[in-house]
Write a protein that holds these residues in place. Structure first.
Motif, PDB file in Angstrom:
ATOM      1  N   PRO A 119      46.594  56.304  69.333  1.00 27.05           N
ATOM      2  CA  PRO A 119      45.692  57.264  69.284  1.00 27.05           C
ATOM      3  C   PRO A 119      45.115  57.612  67.722  1.00 27.05           C
ATOM      4  O   PRO A 119      46.001  57.417  66.839  1.00 27.05           O
ATOM      5  N   HIS A 120      43.976  57.673  67.676  1.00 30.69           N
ATOM      6  CA  HIS A 120      43.397  57.923  66.221  1.00 30.69           C
ATOM      7  C   HIS A 120      43.460  56.800  65.114  1.00 30.69           C
ATOM      8  O   HIS A 120      43.577  57.094  64.071  1.00 30.69           O
ATOM      9  N   THR A 121      43.960  55.643  65.517  1.00 33.23           N
ATOM     10  CA  THR A 121      43.768  54.642  64.514  1.00 33.23           C
ATOM     11  C   THR A 121      42.727  53.483  64.771  1.00 33.23           C
ATOM     12  O   THR A 121      42.750  52.618  63.886  1.00 33.23           O
ATOM     13  N   LEU A 122      41.830  53.714  65.657  1.00 32.33           N
ATOM     14  CA  LEU A 122      40.719  52.902  65.769  1.00 32.33           C
ATOM     15  C   LEU A 122      39.728  53.052  64.598  1.00 32.33           C
ATOM     16  O   LEU A 122      39.331  54.184  64.445  1.00 32.33           O
ATOM     17  N   GLN A 123      39.347  52.055  63.993  1.00 31.29           N
ATOM     18  CA  GLN A 123      38.376  52.083  62.958  1.00 31.29           C
ATOM     19  C   GLN A 123      37.229  51.162  63.137  1.00 31.29           C
ATOM     20  O   GLN A 123      37.636  49.715  63.625  1.00 31.29           O
ATOM     21  N   GLU A 124      35.932  51.490  63.286  1.00 34.42           N
ATOM     22  CA  GLU A 124      34.824  50.673  63.531  1.00 34.42           C
ATOM     23  C   GLU A 124      34.174  50.230  62.349  1.00 34.42           C
ATOM     24  O   GLU A 124      33.626  51.141  61.622  1.00 34.42           O
ATOM     25  N   VAL A 125      33.898  48.838  62.213  1.00 35.13           N
ATOM     26  CA  VAL A 125      33.342  48.554  60.729  1.00 35.13           C
ATOM     27  C   VAL A 125      32.176  47.638  61.174  1.00 35.13           C
ATOM     28  O   VAL A 125      32.008  46.605  61.693  1.00 35.13           O
ATOM     29  N   PRO A 126      30.890  48.266  60.941  1.00 35.02           N
ATOM     30  CA  PRO A 126      29.558  47.522  60.935  1.00 35.02           C
ATOM     31  C   PRO A 126      29.292  46.152  60.253  1.00 35.02           C
ATOM     32  O   PRO A 126      30.079  46.249  59.043  1.00 35.02           O
ATOM     33  N   VAL A 127      28.930  45.130  60.762  1.00 31.87           N
ATOM     34  CA  VAL A 127      29.102  43.925  60.010  1.00 31.87           C
ATOM     35  C   VAL A 127      27.551  43.256  60.136  1.00 31.87           C
ATOM     36  O   VAL A 127      26.727  43.587  61.018  1.00 31.87           O
TER      37      VAL A 127
END
Length: 359
Positions: A119-127
């Motif tokens: 938990p709390h490790t998800l990172q969303e990066v727009p490309v």
């Protein structure tokens, strides 16, 4: 002209740069989108070409992809390389649902076996929606990560594919040490036993180590105490009479005893000993076909060009000039190592010199 400008304004910066490159616009990579729109429109009007034909040519897919997939490859402890392919069906489905942004999701899955993430490790990066590869910064090294490819549709998430789990290497050196030191003996009657995979071929002359030491110290001998005496060895015949001891280890004039063996208090005597010494390990590597010398002595190389020599480290100064010469004799590399040892106090003795002492 206004219709052309409107059509160009709808294009992305990447597409405008591709059109500018085809039209020969100078320094197109440094221009802003507004400047590129004006330049492309002007050149297009001069050429009299069809903008829609150029757009169709640029947007035509090179290869039809039947399956969506994403691959996660750690590059170093701080960065990872991700590349992907999106099938035509998934692209059309995303367009119908109003997908606005292509994203990569990086999740820490260290120790997780059920496909879940910490938990709390998800990172969303727009490309970029037209990209097929991206570099991702890694939050922590020495962890397991997985990447998910998908579209952001407003506040909802449309998942396309998951990558395999990959381990990001640690930033610090490995704690696993595989080096094994090569044992040797100055005694020419016994040959050293060394592991075959990492040990250079033992020279036919087993006195190489001692000769290297002698050549390194021949000009710098000053004084020898402590370990030098230990290396020379002592007479271990164990003649107890020289110490005034009987077979039992008790002296003739021990407390409370006389020649008759009579008397009272039992003596408290023990023998104690200590030995300590040091060795130097000289190691390195060069071209396997080169000739290596240390202090003028030829040193054999292993098949991969490595070498490791253990020599005595006695009191005084020792200098080891190391030189490698290429097989053709045209190139040379050298290094000189200088060591100095001092033994300010030496109250040691081998077991053969242990004497019974009062305590």
């Amino acid at each position: 002209m206004s219709q052309t400008l409107t059509s160009l304004a709808r294009l992305t910066l990447r597409q405008l740069r591709q059109i500018a490159s085809d039209l020969g616009v100078p320094l197109y990579s440094r221009k802003s989108k507004e400047a590129l729109v004006g330049e492309v429109a002007q050149r297009q009007e001069q050429r009299g070409g069809d903008l829609k034909a150029i757009e169709a040519e640029l947007s035509a897919p090179a290869v039809s992809t039947s399956e969506t997939r994403v691959v996660f490859l750690p590059r170093d402890p701080q960065w990872a390389y991700v590349f992907w392919e999106i099938s035509d069906d998934d692209r059309q489905r995303a367009q119908k649902e109003g997908a606005s942004r292509l994203c990569l999701r990086l999740a820490d899955v260290t120790g997780m076996q059920d496909g879940s993430a910490h938990p709390h490790t998800l990172q969303e990066v727009p490309v970029d929606s037209h990209s097929t590869e991206w570099y991702l910064p890694v939050p922590l090294c020495d962890r397991d990560y997985r990447v998910e490819l998908g579209y952001r549709i407003g506040t909802t998430w449309m998942s396309l594919a998951f990558s395999s789990v990959a381990r990001v290497p640690a930033l610090h050196p490995s704690e696993q040490i595989l080096d094994q030191f090569v044992p040797f003996s100055l005694d020419t009657t016994s040959a050293p036993e060394a592991p075959a995979p990492i040990t250079p071929a033992e020279p036919s002359d087993s006195g190489l180590h001692e000769r290297l030491y002698q050549s390194a110290t021949v000009h710098f001998r000053r004084r020898r105490v402590g370990s030098e005496e230990f290396q020379e060895g002592v007479d271990s015949s164990g003649d107890s009479d020289s110490f005034g001891l009987s077979d039992s280890g008790i002296g003739l004039w021990a407390s409370g005893r006389n020649e008759s063996g009579l008397g009272g208090v039992a003596p408290r005597q023990r023998s104690f000993w200590l030995v300590a010494d040091a060795e130097l390990i000289v190691y390195g590597a060069t071209d396997p076909s080169a000739r290596l010398t240390i202090g003028g002595e030829d040193v054999p190389l292993s098949t991969d060009g490595t070498f490791r020599i253990q020599v005595p480290f006695r009191d005084g100064e020792q200098m080891y000039p190391i030189e490698a010469t290429a097989a053709d004799g045209e190139q040379k590399r050298n290094i000189t190592l200088n060591f100095a040892r001092q033994t300010p106090e030496d109250n040691s003795n081998p077991a053969s010199e242990a004497r019974a002492e009062w305590f």
